[in-house]
Design an enzyme around this catalytic site. Structure first.
Site, PDB file in Angstrom:
ATOM      1  N   GLY A  49      28.121   2.022  23.631  1.00 41.64           N
ATOM      2  CA  GLY A  49      26.753   1.615  23.281  1.00 41.64           C
ATOM      3  C   GLY A  49      26.534   0.196  23.800  1.00 41.64           C
ATOM      4  N   ALA A  50      25.435   0.008  24.523  1.00 37.30           N
ATOM      5  CA  ALA A  50      25.237  -1.242  25.265  1.00 37.30           C
ATOM      6  C   ALA A  50      25.405  -2.534  24.431  1.00 37.30           C
ATOM      7  CB  ALA A  50      23.879  -1.198  25.966  1.00 37.30           C
ATOM      8  N   ASP A 237      20.556   1.328  28.385  1.00 39.16           N
ATOM      9  CA  ASP A 237      21.735   0.586  28.854  1.00 39.16           C
ATOM     10  C   ASP A 237      21.359  -0.506  29.843  1.00 39.16           C
ATOM     11  OD1 ASP A 237      22.854   3.401  28.012  1.00 39.16           O
ATOM     12  OD2 ASP A 237      24.462   1.923  27.907  1.00 39.16           O
TER      13      ASP A 237
HETATM   14  O1  MRU Z   1      28.411   5.987  27.184  1.00 42.12           O
HETATM   15  P1  MRU Z   1      27.857   5.301  25.965  1.00 42.12           P
HETATM   16  O2  MRU Z   1      28.148   6.047  24.705  1.00 42.12           O
HETATM   17  O3  MRU Z   1      28.254   3.853  25.909  1.00 42.12           O
HETATM   18  O4  MRU Z   1      26.290   5.348  26.197  1.00 42.12           O
HETATM   19  C1  MRU Z   1      25.459   4.829  25.208  1.00 42.12           C
HETATM   20  C2  MRU Z   1      24.029   5.028  25.475  1.00 42.12           C
HETATM   21  O5  MRU Z   1      23.621   5.526  26.506  1.00 42.12           O
HETATM   22  C3  MRU Z   1      23.070   4.494  24.445  1.00 42.12           C
HETATM   23  O6  MRU Z   1      21.964   5.319  24.336  1.00 42.12           O
HETATM   24  C4  MRU Z   1      22.623   3.094  24.884  1.00 42.12           C
HETATM   25  O7  MRU Z   1      23.750   2.285  25.127  1.00 42.12           O
HETATM   26  C5  MRU Z   1      21.750   2.451  23.910  1.00 42.12           C
HETATM   27  S1  MRU Z   1      22.692   1.869  22.538  1.00 42.12           S
HETATM   28  C6  MRU Z   1      21.759   0.974  21.465  1.00 42.12           C
END
Ligand code: MRU
Length: 346
Positions: A49-50, A237
């Protein structure tokens, strides 16, 4: 100095992360005592998650600085360049990683003694983490105004407390609406191949008592066609200067479907997710992940041996498909290029 949420705990000498690979059935923790262990945890998706990746990297940078301060044969600046490089090479798409590392790097004042630099860095990492929570709550306050009492929302991936330091972005909006007394129902895309929706979002929403309906990704269009969805909310992201949004693979399909059915498509993200240097979505680096994530379902191989696989972890939704971008600085609407530029003083 200590700091603690469900996603991460800073002890002063280590970073303890809830192991998101094991949730929801097992609540395990991974303790990272070095910057290399933090980098490994990001790469291996212990934390994801970003905004969560950004804050984790900031604490990793502190651990790296502590290690660099003890090195006899390498000067501090060279050692810190290496720390930056190792943390920055973990995952390419979420810009929050680079945003947080740049902020940490700027905080190093070489005119100070090393002990003071370490103290500044630790304070800065905690500030990044605390700010993230405040920002998410503000995003929630702005965003909840878009959701009517009794409405049904669809979300993709996990943009909740686990994807941030706490509270969440897209789920923060839902959370804020619920906290303001509205009744909200949520359809959750399972989010193949990594199942962040089924494992993490469904769990988080049930924990806060929200009526939650889990669907597989390929059901979203039919659910929309039946008139069951009033709005879609996802996280991001990386957002380009023109408003194009990179988010978890499958987000683009959901946006196209929303457009087809006249359903508002909202993105909720902190302004640290906006990469003003990137003109449009075509410049956003898209991570490709292991083929096993596609050929296997929860460790069980389902595809035939030798099949070719493509596994992009993110996709890009063009700004034309986005109804609004909810940030801590307010709700951005088209024209995004102009409105994003204004936000950054352009
Ligand atoms: O591969 P991940 O689980 O890190 O991807 C996360 C996402 O795509 C989320 O939707 C994004 O980071 C938004 S988190 C607030």
């Amino acid at each position: 100095m200590n700091f603690r949420t469900l996603t991460m705990q800073w002890t002063g000498n280590s970073l303890i992360l809830v192991d998101q690979r094991k949730l929801p059935h097992v609540v395990n923790y991974v303790e990272c005592k070095s910057y290399a262990e933090v980098a490994r945890a990001i790469k291996d998706m212990v934390v994801r998650g970003a905004p969560a990746i950004g804050a984790t990297a900031a604490f990793g940078y502190v651990l790296g600085a502590k290690e660099a301060a003890t090195l006899k044969n390498q000067n501090f600046i060279d050692a810190m360049k290496n720390v930056y490089g190792v943390l920055a090479s973990t995952r390419p798409t979420a810009v929050n990683l680079f945003w947080a590392l740049n902020r940490m790097e700027k905080c190093v004042d070489l005119s100070k003694a090393v002990d003071e630099i370490l103290e500044d860095l630790e304070k800065e990492a905690i500030k990044i983490a605390e700010e993230d929570i405040r920002i998410n709550k503000t995003i929630g306050t702005h965003g909840q105004s878009l959701l009517k009492d009794g409405c049904t929302v669809l979300t993709h991936c996990n943009a909740g407390a686990l994807a941030t330091v706490d509270y969440g972005t897209a789920l923060g909006v839902i959370r804020a609406a619920v906290e303001s007394g509205k009744k909200i129902k949520v359809y959750v895309d399972e989010t193949r191949p990594y199942l962040q929706g089924a494992r993490l979002t469904a769990w988080e929403l049930l924990e806060i008592g929200v009526e939650t309906i889990l669907i597989t990704d390929n059901m979203a269009g039919w659910v929309m066609k039946q008139g069951k969805i009033d709005a879609v909310i996802v996280g991001a992201d990386r957002i380009a200067a023109n408003g194009d949004v990179a988010n978890k693979i499958g987000t683009y399909s959901v946006a196209v479907l929303s457009n087809r059915h006249g359903i508002p498509f909202y993105v909720a993200a902190p302004t640290s997710t906006i990469d003003i240097k990137i003109k449009n979505g075509s410049e956003i680096p898209i991570e490709e992940r292991s083929h096993d994530e596609v050929t296997h379902v929860h460790g069980v191989k389902v595809a035939p041996d030798g099949v070719a696989v493509y596994n992009p972890a993110f996709d890009v939704t063009e700004h034309q498909l986005i109804t609004a971008i909810i940030t801590e600085k307010g709700i951005l609407r088209p024209p995004y290029k102009e409105n994003i530029a204004k936000l950054f003083g352009g």
